[in-house]
Design a protein around this motif. Structure first.
Motif, PDB file in Angstrom:
ATOM      1  N   GLU A  44      -1.099  21.336  39.545  1.00 53.63           N
ATOM      2  CA  GLU A  44      -1.148  22.582  38.774  1.00 53.63           C
ATOM      3  C   GLU A  44       0.185  22.854  38.097  1.00 53.63           C
ATOM      4  N   VAL A  45       1.269  22.573  38.788  1.00 55.02           N
ATOM      5  CA  VAL A  45       2.607  22.764  38.195  1.00 55.02           C
ATOM      6  C   VAL A  45       2.767  21.847  36.991  1.00 55.02           C
ATOM      7  N   ARG A  46       2.339  20.595  37.110  1.00 55.61           N
ATOM      8  CA  ARG A  46       2.419  19.664  35.978  1.00 55.61           C
ATOM      9  C   ARG A  46       1.597  20.173  34.795  1.00 55.61           C
ATOM     10  N   GLU A  47       0.420  20.699  35.092  1.00 56.07           N
ATOM     11  CA  GLU A  47      -0.438  21.222  34.020  1.00 56.07           C
ATOM     12  C   GLU A  47       0.204  22.424  33.330  1.00 56.07           C
ATOM     13  N   VAL A  48       0.804  23.301  34.112  1.00 51.01           N
ATOM     14  CA  VAL A  48       1.492  24.458  33.528  1.00 51.01           C
ATOM     15  C   VAL A  48       2.638  23.977  32.644  1.00 51.01           C
ATOM     16  N   ARG A  49       3.398  23.013  33.095  1.00 45.65           N
ATOM     17  CA  ARG A  49       4.521  22.486  32.304  1.00 45.65           C
ATOM     18  C   ARG A  49       4.047  21.877  30.988  1.00 45.65           C
ATOM     19  N   GLU A  50       2.901  21.189  31.037  1.00 50.90           N
ATOM     20  CA  GLU A  50       2.338  20.630  29.809  1.00 50.90           C
ATOM     21  C   GLU A  50       1.966  21.744  28.833  1.00 50.90           C
ATOM     22  N   LYS A  51       1.374  22.805  29.355  1.00 47.67           N
ATOM     23  CA  LYS A  51       0.980  23.928  28.503  1.00 47.67           C
ATOM     24  C   LYS A  51       2.210  24.646  27.950  1.00 47.67           C
ATOM     25  N   GLU A  52       3.291  24.721  28.745  1.00 42.86           N
ATOM     26  CA  GLU A  52       4.538  25.304  28.251  1.00 42.86           C
ATOM     27  C   GLU A  52       5.046  24.524  27.041  1.00 42.86           C
ATOM     28  N   LYS A  53       5.005  23.203  27.136  1.00 43.61           N
ATOM     29  CA  LYS A  53       5.466  22.368  26.029  1.00 43.61           C
ATOM     30  C   LYS A  53       4.620  22.599  24.785  1.00 43.61           C
ATOM     31  N   LYS A  54       3.304  22.659  24.960  1.00 45.81           N
ATOM     32  CA  LYS A  54       2.408  22.879  23.826  1.00 45.81           C
ATOM     33  C   LYS A  54       2.637  24.237  23.178  1.00 45.81           C
ATOM     34  N   LEU A  55       2.857  25.260  24.019  1.00 36.10           N
ATOM     35  CA  LEU A  55       3.040  26.617  23.507  1.00 36.10           C
ATOM     36  C   LEU A  55       4.477  26.895  23.062  1.00 36.10           C
ATOM     37  N   GLY A  56       5.426  26.135  23.589  1.00 35.40           N
ATOM     38  CA  GLY A  56       6.825  26.404  23.305  1.00 35.40           C
ATOM     39  C   GLY A  56       7.289  27.693  23.974  1.00 35.40           C
ATOM     40  N   ILE A  58       7.686  29.903  28.025  1.00 35.10           N
ATOM     41  CA  ILE A  58       7.806  29.803  29.472  1.00 35.10           C
ATOM     42  C   ILE A  58       6.615  30.516  30.097  1.00 35.10           C
ATOM     43  N   LEU A  59       5.942  29.844  31.021  1.00 40.72           N
ATOM     44  CA  LEU A  59       4.805  30.437  31.714  1.00 40.72           C
ATOM     45  C   LEU A  59       5.175  30.634  33.181  1.00 40.72           C
ATOM     46  N   ILE A  60       4.780  31.766  33.736  1.00 41.51           N
ATOM     47  CA  ILE A  60       5.024  32.064  35.140  1.00 41.51           C
ATOM     48  C   ILE A  60       3.685  32.388  35.786  1.00 41.51           C
ATOM     49  N   ALA A  61       3.366  31.745  36.893  1.00 42.65           N
ATOM     50  CA  ALA A  61       2.105  31.977  37.579  1.00 42.65           C
ATOM     51  C   ALA A  61       2.307  32.989  38.709  1.00 42.65           C
ATOM     52  N   TYR A  62       1.553  34.079  38.654  1.00 45.58           N
ATOM     53  CA  TYR A  62       1.593  35.110  39.690  1.00 45.58           C
ATOM     54  C   TYR A  62       0.263  35.139  40.426  1.00 45.58           C
ATOM     55  N   GLU A  63       0.285  35.594  41.663  1.00 45.99           N
ATOM     56  CA  GLU A  63      -0.956  35.809  42.403  1.00 45.99           C
ATOM     57  C   GLU A  63      -1.734  36.944  41.757  1.00 45.99           C
ATOM     58  N   GLN A  64      -3.046  36.917  41.938  1.00 46.40           N
ATOM     59  CA  GLN A  64      -3.871  38.007  41.373  1.00 46.40           C
ATOM     60  C   GLN A  64      -3.958  39.140  42.348  1.00 46.40           C
TER      61      GLN A  64
END
Length: 64
Positions: A44-56, A58-64
């Motif tokens: 999941e961390v790798r996937e978030v990092r990939e999406k960060e690169k695509k979006l340019g 920083i993404l932060i994942a919080y609990e719901q």
């Protein structure tokens, strides 16, 4: 990095806050509680990092 937002206070809570400000002789700022960071798997961390690169961005994942 944690993102916070100003708290949404009812009129009563706002009055309480102003009273405390008067007592202390200072300005207080109320923030919403920051949720805990989400516990992500390595994949999941790798996937978030990939999406960060695509979006340019920083993404932060919080609990719901």
């Amino acid at each position: 990095m944690q993102c916070t937002a100003y708290a949404h206070l009812s009129e009563e809570k706002l009055k309480q806050l102003r009273k405390i400000e008067e007592e202390f002789g200072t300005v207080l700022v109320a923030y919403e509680k920051v949720p805990a960071f989400a516990a992500l798997s390595d994949d999941e961390v790798r996937e978030v990092r990939e999406k960060e690169k695509k979006l340019g961005k920083i993404l932060i994942a919080y609990e719901q």
